[in-house]
Design an enzyme around this catalytic site. Structure first.
Site, short mmCIF file in Angstrom:
data_model
loop_
_atom_site.label_atom_id
_atom_site.label_comp_id
_atom_site.label_asym_id
_atom_site.label_seq_id
_atom_site.Cartn_x
_atom_site.Cartn_y
_atom_site.Cartn_z
N LYS A 1 -47.66 10.75 0.25
CA LYS A 1 -47.16 10.82 -0.70
C LYS A 1 -47.92 10.20 -1.75
O LYS A 1 -47.22 8.63 -2.06
CB LYS A 1 -45.61 11.65 -0.95
CG LYS A 1 -46.20 12.75 -2.93
CD LYS A 1 -44.58 12.07 -3.41
CE LYS A 1 -44.45 11.07 -4.02
NZ LYS A 1 -45.51 10.57 -5.23
N GLU B 1 -39.05 -8.23 -13.40
CA GLU B 1 -41.47 -7.78 -12.97
C GLU B 1 -41.70 -7.45 -13.99
O GLU B 1 -40.95 -6.07 -13.95
CB GLU B 1 -40.82 -7.07 -11.89
CG GLU B 1 -42.54 -6.51 -11.08
CD GLU B 1 -42.12 -5.72 -9.57
OE1 GLU B 1 -41.73 -4.68 -9.97
OE2 GLU B 1 -42.90 -6.49 -8.64
N GLU C 1 -41.48 -2.27 0.58
CA GLU C 1 -42.27 -2.53 0.09
C GLU C 1 -41.74 -3.17 -1.05
O GLU C 1 -42.10 -1.88 -2.09
CB GLU C 1 -44.07 -2.87 0.40
CG GLU C 1 -44.28 -2.83 1.83
CD GLU C 1 -43.99 -4.55 2.41
OE1 GLU C 1 -43.95 -5.39 1.60
OE2 GLU C 1 -44.52 -4.66 3.86
N CYS D 1 -47.90 -6.32 -6.41
CA CYS D 1 -46.66 -6.71 -6.44
C CYS D 1 -46.52 -8.00 -6.38
O CYS D 1 -44.99 -8.74 -6.62
CB CYS D 1 -45.85 -5.94 -5.09
SG CYS D 1 -47.33 -6.43 -4.00
P1 NAD Z 1 -41.82 4.07 -8.39
O1 NAD Z 1 -41.14 3.43 -7.37
O2 NAD Z 1 -41.36 4.26 -9.59
O3 NAD Z 1 -42.93 5.26 -7.42
C1 NAD Z 1 -42.93 4.90 -6.14
C2 NAD Z 1 -43.44 6.32 -5.19
O4 NAD Z 1 -42.41 6.93 -4.92
C3 NAD Z 1 -44.39 7.56 -5.97
O5 NAD Z 1 -45.03 7.85 -5.13
C4 NAD Z 1 -43.02 7.88 -6.82
O6 NAD Z 1 -43.98 9.28 -7.06
C5 NAD Z 1 -42.04 7.82 -5.10
N1 NAD Z 1 -40.72 8.26 -5.99
C6 NAD Z 1 -40.01 8.15 -7.54
N2 NAD Z 1 -38.51 9.19 -7.73
C7 NAD Z 1 -39.02 8.64 -5.47
C8 NAD Z 1 -37.45 8.98 -5.00
N3 NAD Z 1 -36.78 9.95 -5.56
N4 NAD Z 1 -38.32 9.30 -3.85
C9 NAD Z 1 -39.23 9.41 -2.63
N5 NAD Z 1 -40.12 9.60 -3.61
C10 NAD Z 1 -39.89 8.49 -5.21
O7 NAD Z 1 -43.06 2.46 -7.80
P2 NAD Z 1 -44.44 2.73 -8.92
O8 NAD Z 1 -44.20 2.30 -10.90
O9 NAD Z 1 -45.48 3.29 -8.32
O10 NAD Z 1 -45.00 1.68 -8.03
C11 NAD Z 1 -44.71 -0.34 -8.92
C12 NAD Z 1 -43.81 -1.00 -7.75
O11 NAD Z 1 -43.84 -0.74 -6.84
C13 NAD Z 1 -43.17 -2.25 -8.53
O12 NAD Z 1 -42.44 -2.20 -8.62
C14 NAD Z 1 -44.30 -2.90 -7.85
O13 NAD Z 1 -43.74 -4.17 -7.41
C15 NAD Z 1 -44.59 -1.97 -5.91
N6 NAD Z 1 -44.88 -3.03 -5.17
C16 NAD Z 1 -44.99 -3.35 -4.09
C17 NAD Z 1 -45.29 -3.53 -3.00
C18 NAD Z 1 -45.50 -4.10 -1.98
O14 NAD Z 1 -46.06 -4.40 -1.04
N7 NAD Z 1 -43.85 -4.92 -2.13
C19 NAD Z 1 -46.70 -3.20 -3.36
C20 NAD Z 1 -47.00 -2.18 -4.55
C21 NAD Z 1 -46.40 -2.01 -5.54
#
Ligand code: NAD
Length: 451
Positions: A153, A354, A228, A262
């Site tokens: 997804k 962050e 992650e 990230c």
């Molecule tokens: P997010 O947590 O809002 O969303 C990530 C994904 O999860 C999206 O596809 C979203 O649709 C899905 N999602 C949202 N609610 C959900 C639920 N209840 N159940 C299942 N899936 C759900 O994050 P974002 O805003 O898309 O991304 C930014 C974040 O990602 C930042 O905090 C960043 O640090 C982190 N990030 C971490 C890494 C890593 O490798 N550690 C890499 C990239 C981004």
């Protein structure tokens, strides 16, 4: 449920993507389970060849995928091209795994004892919007290589390259149903990966808050998870460092992908005796970052991904209070935010949370112990950099910082051949590197009596 995609650089309409509902998600998961049974029954060499063909198809589509990412995510074209090439490389690297997924033979009395690395079945991968295709590949490539099927997804804002990758998989000959991309809402499709019992593992990359919720949801079925999550990484500059290089590279350690990374080194810690000099060197380096049209080959930083995200980043810098200096950004349409350097207190919100935008905070520190203690303050521990000419100190500090990915005299974090992941609330488990396929298997022990 549809999602309208707009180009973050000019706010022009790109396309509308239809999101799946729970029934469609369940149907995709059921189809994946069927495809997985045939996939695991195929000869390892045939699975390896299929993944190499998928890698070749991606290689042939590097320009196309890069152009899609430029329009969908606003990534500069040079960076987007690197990302598409990285997906190819990740597939190539893990295409060796089906023929090398070794078990062990363990000496025991009375028989032969061997272990097998059995695939889990169907794996659900949930990706964020910041690096859509690279992060997707970190999940799907080793999972497929270990004999699993994958449902993926993508984030609502950035599904387009993932959708194209699913088409390329089919075009390259990967069996129908084995790798499916299911766009939709996190609370619908993502949540269903957690609750549907056919999905045996969830690989989630995103915010710590959603990651915690997914981990709690998976607990109900003792479902495997890899998380992650967020970061607030430190770039530690000691007085004995090559200050010119440290200052020249610091902007690229945090402003790459407009800080939507990230691994962004969003806290720069500078030894007090060279703090003033470092700031003098940092200012022209920040102003030299080329911010502009992502389609231009020379562009180093594009816009933020969406208006809502730009507004969120803006909230962290409501006035010029802590601003030391800024770089430039285009006027007019697009979700632009200039590279911004702050000098806040150590406990300010900008210093601890962050921001996920092109905002960096700089702090003086007193000595090695102070630097390590401040780097380790807070709930995150994803990456970090250490600048020093003292090799002993470089190693000591790298061992002392509680992070999964550290670099000395550079800002590198991600190589497909080395493990990647976070300490503390930055994550759970590791992706990439030689061990990633094993994370998509269960170890089975079999004893065969000889007497
Ligand atoms: P997010 O947590 O809002 O969303 C990530 C994904 O999860 C999206 O596809 C979203 O649709 C899905 N999602 C949202 N609610 C959900 C639920 N209840 N159940 C299942 N899936 C759900 O994050 P974002 O805003 O898309 O991304 C930014 C974040 O990602 C930042 O905090 C960043 O640090 C982190 N990030 C971490 C890494 C890593 O490798 N550690 C890499 C990239 C981004």
């Amino acid at each position: 449920m549809t999602h309208t995609i707009v180009n973050p650089a000019d706010e022009e309409f790109v396309t509308v993507v239809e999101g799946a509902d729970v029934e469609q998600t369940d149907a995709a998961i059921a189809a994946a389970a069927v495809a997985q049974r045939d996939w695991v029954a195929a000869a390892p060499a045939d699975r390896a060849r299929a993944l190499r063909r998928f890698a070749e198809a991606v290689d042939g589509a590097v320009e196309e995928l890069a152009a899609i990412e430029v329009r969908n995510s606003g990534h500069p074209i040079g960076q987007a091209r690197w990302e598409a090439g990285h997906v190819r490389d990740v597939l190539d690297y893990y295409s060796a795994a089906p023929e090398r997924l070794f078990g062990r033979q363990i000496p025991v009395a009375g028989g032969l004892d061997v272990t097998f690395q059995e695939p889990l079945g169907v794996v659900g991968v949930i990706t964020p919007w910041n690096f859509p295709m690279t992060i997707a590949s970190w999940g799907f490539a080793p999972a497929l290589a270990a004999g699993n099927a994958v449902v993926l997804k993508p984030a609502e804002w950035t599904p387009l390259t993932s959708l194209r990758l699913a088409e390329l998989a089919l075009e390259s000959g990967l069996p129908e149903g084995l790798f499916q991309v299911i766009p939709g809402k996190g609370s619908v499709v993502g949540e269903r990966f957690v609750t549907n019992e056919t999905v045996r593992k969830v690989v989630f990359t995103g915010s710590t808050e959603v990651g915690q919720r997914i981990m709690a949801g998976c607990a109900a079925q003792v479902k495997r998870v890899t998380l992650e999550l967020g970061g607030k990484s430190a770039n530690i500059v000691f007085a004995d460092a090559d200050l010119e290089r440290a200052a020249a590279t610091a902007p690229y350690g945090v402003f790459e992908n407009a800080g939507q990374d990230c691994c962004a080194r969003s806290r720069i810690l500078v030894e007090r005796s060279v703090y003033e000099r470092f700031m003098e060197l940092l200012e022209p380096a920040v102003q030299g970052v080329k911010v502009g049209d992502p389609r231009d080959e020379g562009t180093e930083m594009g816009p933020l991904v969406a208006a809502a995200h730009r507004d969120r980043v803006r909230e962290f810098v409501p006035d010029d209070g802590d601003v030391a200096f800024r770089g430039s950004a285009p006027d007019g349409p697009g979700f632009w935010f200039p590279p911004t350097v702050l000098t806040p207190a150590r406990d300010a919100r900008t210093a601890t949370e962050e921001i996920f935008g092109p905002v960096v905070s700089v702090f003086p520190f007193d000595d090695e112990a102070d630097a390590v203690a401040f780097a380790n303050a807070g709930r995150f521990g994803l990456s970090g950099s250490i600048w020093t000419r003292d090799i002993g100190r470089g190693i000591r500090v790298a061992r002392g910082v509680e992070s999964g990915n550290l670099s000395v005299n550079s800002h590198s974090s991600v190589r497909y051949s080395t493990p990647f992941g976070g300490f503390k609330q930055s994550g759970l488990g590791r992706e990439l590197g030689p061990d990633a396929p094993a994370a998509f298997t269960e170890t089975k022990n079999v004893f065969i009596a000889v007497d």
